[in-house]
Design a protein around this motif. Structure first.
Motif, PDB file in Angstrom:
ATOM      1  N   ALA A 244      11.881  20.249  -9.781  1.00  0.00           N
ATOM      2  CA  ALA A 244      10.511  20.390  -9.265  1.00  0.00           C
ATOM      3  C   ALA A 244      10.116  21.857  -9.168  1.00  0.00           C
ATOM      4  O   ALA A 244       9.021  22.258  -9.580  1.00  0.00           O
ATOM      5  CB  ALA A 244      10.396  19.709  -7.902  1.00  0.00           C
ATOM      6  N   TYR A 249       6.399  23.338  -8.690  1.00  0.00           N
ATOM      7  CA  TYR A 249       6.144  22.704  -7.391  1.00  0.00           C
ATOM      8  C   TYR A 249       6.858  23.560  -6.334  1.00  0.00           C
ATOM      9  O   TYR A 249       8.056  23.411  -6.113  1.00  0.00           O
ATOM     10  CB  TYR A 249       6.663  21.261  -7.385  1.00  0.00           C
ATOM     11  CG  TYR A 249       5.955  20.357  -8.367  1.00  0.00           C
ATOM     12  CD1 TYR A 249       4.856  19.602  -7.980  1.00  0.00           C
ATOM     13  CD2 TYR A 249       6.394  20.265  -9.695  1.00  0.00           C
ATOM     14  CE1 TYR A 249       4.198  18.767  -8.877  1.00  0.00           C
ATOM     15  CE2 TYR A 249       5.740  19.441 -10.607  1.00  0.00           C
ATOM     16  CZ  TYR A 249       4.652  18.704 -10.191  1.00  0.00           C
ATOM     17  OH  TYR A 249       4.005  17.883 -11.088  1.00  0.00           O
ATOM     18  N   ASN A 250       6.104  24.445  -5.702  1.00  0.00           N
ATOM     19  CA  ASN A 250       6.722  25.501  -4.897  1.00  0.00           C
ATOM     20  C   ASN A 250       6.588  25.332  -3.391  1.00  0.00           C
ATOM     21  O   ASN A 250       7.279  26.023  -2.640  1.00  0.00           O
ATOM     22  CB  ASN A 250       6.119  26.864  -5.274  1.00  0.00           C
ATOM     23  CG  ASN A 250       6.330  27.209  -6.736  1.00  0.00           C
ATOM     24  OD1 ASN A 250       5.381  27.360  -7.480  1.00  0.00           O
ATOM     25  ND2 ASN A 250       7.586  27.320  -7.144  1.00  0.00           N
ATOM     26  N   ARG A 251       5.687  24.446  -2.945  1.00  0.00           N
ATOM     27  CA  ARG A 251       5.499  24.271  -1.507  1.00  0.00           C
ATOM     28  C   ARG A 251       6.222  23.016  -1.036  1.00  0.00           C
ATOM     29  O   ARG A 251       6.321  22.038  -1.788  1.00  0.00           O
ATOM     30  CB  ARG A 251       4.015  24.209  -1.171  1.00  0.00           C
ATOM     31  CG  ARG A 251       3.319  25.556  -1.370  1.00  0.00           C
ATOM     32  CD  ARG A 251       1.809  25.485  -1.159  1.00  0.00           C
ATOM     33  NE  ARG A 251       1.234  26.819  -1.152  1.00  0.00           N
ATOM     34  CZ  ARG A 251       0.958  27.530  -2.241  1.00  0.00           C
ATOM     35  NH1 ARG A 251       1.217  27.014  -3.435  1.00  0.00           N
ATOM     36  NH2 ARG A 251       0.430  28.746  -2.150  1.00  0.00           N
ATOM     37  N   GLY A 253       5.598  20.450   0.792  1.00  0.00           N
ATOM     38  CA  GLY A 253       4.902  19.175   0.637  1.00  0.00           C
ATOM     39  C   GLY A 253       4.865  18.716  -0.804  1.00  0.00           C
ATOM     40  O   GLY A 253       5.071  17.529  -1.105  1.00  0.00           O
ATOM     41  N   ASP A 254       4.597  19.652  -1.720  1.00  0.00           N
ATOM     42  CA  ASP A 254       4.552  19.324  -3.147  1.00  0.00           C
ATOM     43  C   ASP A 254       5.932  18.938  -3.675  1.00  0.00           C
ATOM     44  O   ASP A 254       6.062  18.011  -4.485  1.00  0.00           O
ATOM     45  CB  ASP A 254       4.008  20.513  -3.946  1.00  0.00           C
ATOM     46  CG  ASP A 254       2.575  20.859  -3.572  1.00  0.00           C
ATOM     47  OD1 ASP A 254       1.851  19.944  -3.122  1.00  0.00           O
ATOM     48  OD2 ASP A 254       2.189  22.030  -3.720  1.00  0.00           O
ATOM     49  N   ILE A 255       6.955  19.659  -3.223  1.00  0.00           N
ATOM     50  CA  ILE A 255       8.321  19.344  -3.656  1.00  0.00           C
ATOM     51  C   ILE A 255       8.720  17.953  -3.175  1.00  0.00           C
ATOM     52  O   ILE A 255       9.247  17.138  -3.944  1.00  0.00           O
ATOM     53  CB  ILE A 255       9.314  20.386  -3.111  1.00  0.00           C
ATOM     54  CG1 ILE A 255       8.976  21.780  -3.622  1.00  0.00           C
ATOM     55  CG2 ILE A 255      10.750  20.015  -3.500  1.00  0.00           C
ATOM     56  CD1 ILE A 255       9.716  22.894  -2.903  1.00  0.00           C
ATOM     57  N   SER A 257       6.822  15.423  -2.310  1.00  0.00           N
ATOM     58  CA  SER A 257       6.064  14.393  -3.015  1.00  0.00           C
ATOM     59  C   SER A 257       6.606  14.173  -4.427  1.00  0.00           C
ATOM     60  O   SER A 257       6.730  13.034  -4.882  1.00  0.00           O
ATOM     61  CB  SER A 257       4.587  14.797  -3.074  1.00  0.00           C
ATOM     62  OG  SER A 257       3.836  13.858  -3.800  1.00  0.00           O
ATOM     63  N   LYS A 258       6.966  15.265  -5.098  1.00  0.00           N
ATOM     64  CA  LYS A 258       7.459  15.175  -6.474  1.00  0.00           C
ATOM     65  C   LYS A 258       8.767  14.406  -6.553  1.00  0.00           C
ATOM     66  O   LYS A 258       8.997  13.642  -7.497  1.00  0.00           O
ATOM     67  CB  LYS A 258       7.638  16.595  -7.039  1.00  0.00           C
ATOM     68  CG  LYS A 258       8.241  16.665  -8.427  1.00  0.00           C
ATOM     69  CD  LYS A 258       7.337  16.048  -9.475  1.00  0.00           C
ATOM     70  CE  LYS A 258       7.928  16.200 -10.865  1.00  0.00           C
ATOM     71  NZ  LYS A 258       7.122  15.512 -11.898  1.00  0.00           N
ATOM     72  N   SER A 264       8.178  16.089   4.287  1.00  0.00           N
ATOM     73  CA  SER A 264       8.652  17.360   3.721  1.00  0.00           C
ATOM     74  C   SER A 264       9.729  18.014   4.576  1.00  0.00           C
ATOM     75  O   SER A 264      10.498  18.851   4.087  1.00  0.00           O
ATOM     76  CB  SER A 264       7.489  18.328   3.541  1.00  0.00           C
ATOM     77  OG  SER A 264       6.910  18.661   4.790  1.00  0.00           O
TER      78      SER A 264
END
Length: 453
Positions: A244, A249-251, A253-255, A257-258, A264
């Motif tokens: 990721a 995908y660096n934040r 929440g994004d990580i 979710s991915k 998170s």
């Protein structure tokens, strides 16, 4: 081959030449050159260089006994325990300098967990001139060995974490490459000596990638997997996080979710472990006044080999298992230069920091605004743009930097342009502009210095 470890070598020699008992700890990632450094340091001196293996404790003790017998001409000598064996060596070093290197120490402790406590007892109670050096390629193991709860805590007389070689020294390993190809090789290897030694400078970077990562039996095809399996449990989750990160995908929440996590907060321990291993780092905009409390930080893969592998190899392992390298080649053709630009920017900041003596340097991002270089020296700000491309920097690039400065809200004392190839002749060069390029043959060159008010 042994290059550019002069400072580290001198440090070890200082301990080895001491007239006192010395207890030194050396650690660093796999293939970084620890064993080569130690062998260079102890060359010509009397002692034992013993390497741990993943075998039983009795097998290791028998092998160590043989090394002791060889050094002291004790034919057929054996020891019933590690305490007996180590005490014998400590006592033999009572009146003379003898070194004892225990390399891959984590395997010795895995087979004989009592070893740290035995070493603690001997260091505390034996009068000896021994030069004991513990070495390991397991970062997590050595961090625990240095921690407060470890039996040997507070006993070491010195320690060193051996880091990869710097970019400017990579040409010692790859002397036939120009500095543009060196930057590409460094962006892949991160300056780990063994990885650099695997490159064949008679071949292109692309052909080396195929030989080292993609072909059947390639030596680095599964290297990150080996490192993770050595250091961490639950490698599947770490692999998902690293993939990721490699794709932007660096934040948290994004990580999360991915990789399919609903919360998170659950990935924070994994990120923490990856940071401890120097595989990942948390990056914060350099202008933030209180970096500890800010929520603007992002996570990036700081280890170049892991960045490369999880971007270009890991997602396509299923193809590589069947000898199909075309999907990777296609991705490399599209995205490799952009991948290298990340390392180019990082090395430019390192060069500028050492050249200009910044108090701090980094980059900045907010919404759609990104600035490659922001440095501060006392009360003066410096901002800059990096371009890793086969075209010279133009007035348009400089004008873009001026626009970014207005959005940033900081009035810089100097504007810095860093180019792979050079600068257009019609560039409007003011006194407060600095021009830097990575010359193919000479490396970093300052074409124009900044004149500060």
């Amino acid at each position: 081959m042994f290059y550019n470890r002069i400072e580290e070598l001198n440090t070890l020699k200082k301990y080895l030449n001491s007239d006192n008992l010395e207890f030194f700890i050396l650690y660093g990632r796999r293939r970084v050159g620890k064993t080569a450094l130690l062998k260079k340091a102890v060359y010509g001196k009397k002692g034992i260089f013993f390497v741990g293996r993943q075998v039983t404790g009795s097998t290791l003790l028998d092998a160590f006994s043989n090394e002791v017998a060889r050094l002291f001409n004790l034919h057929g000598a054996t020891f019933k325990s590690w305490e007996d064996a180590l005490r014998f060596v400590f006592q033999k070093a009572k009146d003379e300098n003898i070194y004892l290197v225990l390399d891959e120490f984590q395997y010795l402790v895995e087979a004989s967990p009592e070893l740290p406590s035995i070493i603690q007892m001997l260091v505390d109670h034996e009068e000896s001139k021994i030069k004991l050096i513990l070495c390991s390629s397991s970062i997590s193991f050595m961090e625990k060995l240095l921690a407060y709860k470890s039996p040997v805590f507070g006993r070491k007389t010195g320690y060193m974490k051996l880091n990869p070689v710097k970019f400017e020294h990579s040409n010692d390993f790859l002397p036939d490459y120009d500095f543009h190809n060196l930057m590409k090789a460094y962006a892949i290897t991160g300056g780990v000596p063994q990885y650099l030694n695997l490159f064949d400078t008679k071949k292109s970077i692309s052909k080396n990638i195929i030989d080292l990562f993609l072909s059947s039996g390639a030596p680095l095809k599964e290297e990150p997997l080996f490192i993770l399996s050595q250091e961490l449990r639950e490698p599947k989750i770490y692999q998902s996080i690293l993939e990721a990160l490699a794709f932007g995908y660096n934040r948290p929440g994004d990580i999360a979710s991915k990789i399919g996590f609903s919360d998170s907060r659950k990935i924070q321990p994994y990120l923490h472990n990856l940071i401890t291993l120097n595989i990942v780092q948390k990056e914060i905009p350099v202008t933030i006044k209180n970096p500890i409390r800010t929520r603007k930080g992002i996570y990036v893969i700081s280890d170049p080999l892991f960045r490369f592998w999880y971007r270009f190899v890991f997602p396509y392992l299923q193809y590589l298992e069947f000898g199909q390298i075309e999907p990777v080649i296609e991705q490399l053709e599209k995205n490799f230069e952009q991948f290298v630009s990340f390392q180019f920017e990082k090395e430019a900041r390192i060069f500028l920091s050492s050249t200009l003596g910044f108090d701090r340097i980094g980059r900045f991002w907010e919404n759609d605004l990104e600035i490659d270089i922001i440095g501060k020296k006392r009360d003066q700000w410096f901002i800059g743009e990096c371009k890793w491309r086969n075209r010279n920097i133009t007035q348009s690039d400089l004008n873009t930097l001026y626009k970014k400065e207005k959005a940033l809200g900081v009035k810089p004392s100097c504007y810095i342009l860093v180019s792979k190839t050079g600068f257009k002749n019609n560039l409007e060069i003011m006194q407060n502009i600095m021009l830097v390029k990575l010359d193919r043959d000479k490396g970093w060159i300052i074409d124009k210095k900044c004149v500060l008010n």
